[in-house]
Enzyme design. Sequence first.
Site, short mmCIF file in Angstrom:
data_model
loop_
_atom_site.label_atom_id
_atom_site.label_comp_id
_atom_site.label_asym_id
_atom_site.label_seq_id
_atom_site.Cartn_x
_atom_site.Cartn_y
_atom_site.Cartn_z
N PHE A 22 0.87 -1.19 0.00
CA PHE A 22 0.00 0.00 0.00
C PHE A 22 0.90 1.24 0.00
O PHE A 22 1.84 1.31 0.78
CB PHE A 22 -0.88 0.00 1.26
N ALA A 56 -0.11 -2.03 5.77
CA ALA A 56 0.53 -1.92 7.09
C ALA A 56 -0.15 -2.83 8.11
O ALA A 56 0.50 -3.32 9.04
CB ALA A 56 0.49 -0.47 7.57
N PHE A 57 -1.45 -3.04 7.93
CA PHE A 57 -2.19 -3.88 8.88
C PHE A 57 -1.63 -5.31 8.92
O PHE A 57 -1.68 -5.97 9.97
CB PHE A 57 -3.67 -3.90 8.47
N GLU A 58 -1.12 -5.78 7.79
CA GLU A 58 -0.59 -7.15 7.70
C GLU A 58 0.87 -7.26 8.14
O GLU A 58 1.41 -8.38 8.26
CB GLU A 58 -0.72 -7.68 6.26
N VAL A 81 1.06 4.91 6.19
CA VAL A 81 -0.37 5.10 6.41
C VAL A 81 -0.63 6.61 6.36
O VAL A 81 0.02 7.37 7.09
CB VAL A 81 -0.83 4.52 7.75
N ILE A 82 -1.54 6.99 5.49
CA ILE A 82 -1.77 8.42 5.25
C ILE A 82 -3.21 8.78 5.60
O ILE A 82 -4.14 8.21 5.05
CB ILE A 82 -1.44 8.77 3.78
N HIS A 88 -10.15 4.91 8.28
CA HIS A 88 -9.65 3.99 9.31
C HIS A 88 -8.13 4.11 9.51
O HIS A 88 -7.46 3.18 9.93
CB HIS A 88 -10.12 2.54 9.09
N PHE A 113 10.76 -0.26 13.59
CA PHE A 113 9.43 0.19 13.16
C PHE A 113 9.55 1.46 12.34
O PHE A 113 9.88 2.53 12.86
CB PHE A 113 8.56 0.44 14.40
N ARG A 127 9.25 12.32 4.36
CA ARG A 127 9.82 11.40 5.37
C ARG A 127 10.53 10.22 4.69
O ARG A 127 11.55 9.74 5.19
CB ARG A 127 8.71 10.85 6.27
N1 INI Z 1 -2.66 0.27 4.39
C1 INI Z 1 -1.53 1.01 4.43
O1 INI Z 1 -0.43 0.44 4.53
N2 INI Z 1 -1.59 2.36 4.34
C2 INI Z 1 -2.78 3.02 4.22
O2 INI Z 1 -2.78 4.28 4.14
C3 INI Z 1 -3.97 2.26 4.17
N3 INI Z 1 -5.24 2.90 3.96
O3 INI Z 1 -5.26 4.06 3.53
O4 INI Z 1 -6.32 2.31 4.17
C4 INI Z 1 -3.89 0.86 4.28
N4 INI Z 1 -5.00 0.09 4.26
C5 INI Z 1 -4.95 -1.34 4.00
C6 INI Z 1 -4.72 -2.16 5.26
O5 INI Z 1 -3.36 -2.05 5.69
C7 INI Z 1 -4.97 -3.65 4.98
O6 INI Z 1 -4.10 -4.09 3.98
C8 INI Z 1 -6.42 -3.89 4.54
O7 INI Z 1 -7.32 -3.32 5.46
C9 INI Z 1 -6.69 -5.40 4.41
O8 INI Z 1 -6.52 -6.06 5.65
#
Ligand code: INI
Length: 129
Positions: A22, A56-58, A81-82, A88, A113, A127
Amino acid sequence: MTVSRGEPSGEGRRVAVVVARFHERITARLLEGALAGLAARGVGADAVDVAWVPGAFEVPLVAKRMATTGSYDAVICLGAVIRGETAHFDLVAGEAARGVADVARETGVPMIFEVLATETLDQAEARAG
Ligand code: INI
């Protein structure tokens, strides 16, 4: 008095890098910087494994998988993450930070991190440099 202060040498170390796709334009630059920094400290390309994840969530899940192999001295976690892009933001950024910190404490493997959390794409670009 005993003073403990690590030396920034990567000689003989193996490092895993987990990087989110992402905002890949940003995270590819973070990866480039991380690899250059590792090379400058003596960690060769053959001692580094890179795993791309969707977002980033993963990052924490795969960071834990890498850490629990026992093959790495440290795991570098990269993402962007922006806030402007998502409602969310707080969930994704917060879970990434908390998850990576949990993995470090659970496994004892150092986690670096560098998941950027910024208001705008411009800030993330600045950054990432
Ligand atoms: N993931 C990011 O790494 N950066 C983001 O800004 C972002 N936004 O904007 O939603 C983002 N979303 C995806 C998230 O990390 C998961 O991949 C997704 O929710 C599936 O689990």
